[in-house]
Design an enzyme around this catalytic site. Structure first.
Site: not given
Length: 390
Positions: A181, A183, A204, A206, A209, A361
């Site tokens: 789920i 990928c 995905t 996207s 992607q 981040c």
């Protein structure tokens, strides 16, 4: 490093003596060991005093946008955010921007920002920006999630070891059906099919992607589908989700785990790989929400366990959050080195945005506020004894 724009040069020359910050900002920065216009690499170099007003009026959103616009600089953004977050300055500054933060928190509380209608927005606005950015930044497997650095000395090995760790934790056996789920660009799907002999279905949101994942998995028993997780059907021996749960949203956690429970065989295993936070919050960072991951929300342990209860037994919970710091710093190094090839297409503001994203981040995980969890779940009543891998 990037070359300065004309606006940046003009702004820097404007001040013989950099403007001093308001006392409250000076005191908060001092709590974190940070100075405005100081000499340390993590100090904030102010080029325009409007930055102070933006921090008061817009909070972290204004701070990030001011950086994108070249209004301030910092030699080590990762260390700046490490210090700010370790000292909990993000919470303390909140009292000065409470009304704006309140509105953002209410937005997440009242609305389902991760509904089916919105599910594809993050794909369109983040993952579809251009495969060239990710191909230059990531390792050869195109893994856009935390590597596993226990025995690794470089990003490629850390991502290989992460993929292998997942497969070992899932106890993948030849001929099994694996559902992934979220990928990505097919790195795990390809790895599992090649090294563990499983058939893989990856989904995905996207289009970019999906296209690249299909190319990378050509000739293997791998199917890549453009699909929202709520539309899944069929049954699978094992299920995995890596770096996708951050887009699900608390309102949808019960439905998400219900879907996994429905498609997973009774004796199967589910591995959830997700960023986590140390305490439950109703809000996400406004700058990240606007520029990087729209509608995203990082879960707390409490939120996960509440949604898992009555659906799964927790077989293993592994935290290796510090590895994400190293992963992000490696991504930043790759991106910065490749920038000359990307600069004409994306421009200086994108460079500053992406630098701010990756390094802030890194500081988030370095501070300990950010965690990285791999949680292995089994259906209640699963007969096989589970022994986790490391």
């Amino acid at each position: 490093m990037h070359s300065m724009t004309h606006a940046e040069v003009t702004t820097r020359q404007h001040y013989d003596i950099p403007p001093a910050p308001p006392t409250v900002l000076w005191d908060l920065a001092n709590e974190a060991g940070i100075r405005f216009n100081g000499d340390a690499p993590w100090d904030i170099q102010i080029h325009d005093e409007c930055v102070y007003d933006l921090i008061f009026s817009e909070g972290s959103l204004g701070f990030g946008e001011a950086y994108m616009d070249g209004l301030w600089d910092c030699g080590r953004l990762d260390e700046l955010f490490h210090r700010l977050l370790r000292a909990d300055i993000d919470t303390k500054i909140g009292k000065w921007t409470r009304l704006r933060f309140l509105g953002h928190a209410l937005r997440h509380r009242l609305f389902n920002l991760q509904s089916s209608r919105r599910a594809f927005q993050v794909g369109e606005r983040h993952y579809d920006i251009g495969n060239d950015v990710f191909e230059t930044m990531l390792d050869p497997t195109m893994s856009y999630s935390c590597g596993y650095w226990r025995d690794a000395t470089n990003l490629t090995q850390a991502q290989f070891d992460k993929l292998d760790l997942i497969c070992r934790k899932l106890d993948l056996q030849p001929g099994e059906r694996l559902l992934e789920i979220g990928c990505g660009w097919g790195g795990l799907a390809r790895f599992a099919a090649q090294h563990y002999g499983v058939d893989v279905v990856g989904i995905t949101v996207s289009k970019e992607q999906q296209k690249l994942a299909e190319d990378r998995c050509a000739g293997l028993p791998v199917t890549i589908e453009l699909k929202d997780y709520r539309d899944l059907t069929g049954t699978y021996d094992k299920v995995v989700s890596v770096g996708m749960f951050e887009h699900v949203g608390p309102k949808n956690y019960p439905a998400y785990f219900e879907v996994v429970n429905r498609v997973l065989k009774d004796d199967g295993l589910f591995l959830l790989h997700t960023i986590g936070v140390t305490s439950t919050s109703n809000q996400t960072d406004p700058w990240i929400d606007k520029y990087i991951f729209p509608n995203g929300k990082i879960p707390s342990a409490q939120e996960i366990t509440a949604a898992v209860e009555h659906r799964f037994a927790i077989a293993d919970w592994h935290n290796f959050g510090p590895d994400y710091d190293r992963t992000l710093m490696a991504w930043w190094g790759n991106f910065d080195r490749a920038w000359p090839q990307l600069s004409n297409k994306y421009g200086n503001r994108f460079y500053r945005m992406w630098k701010y994203y990756l390094l802030s981040c890194a500081g988030f995980f370095r501070s300990g506020q950010g965690q990285l969890w791999q949680v292995v779940l089994a259906k209640n009543g699963r007969s096989s004894i589970y022994e986790s891998a490391r």
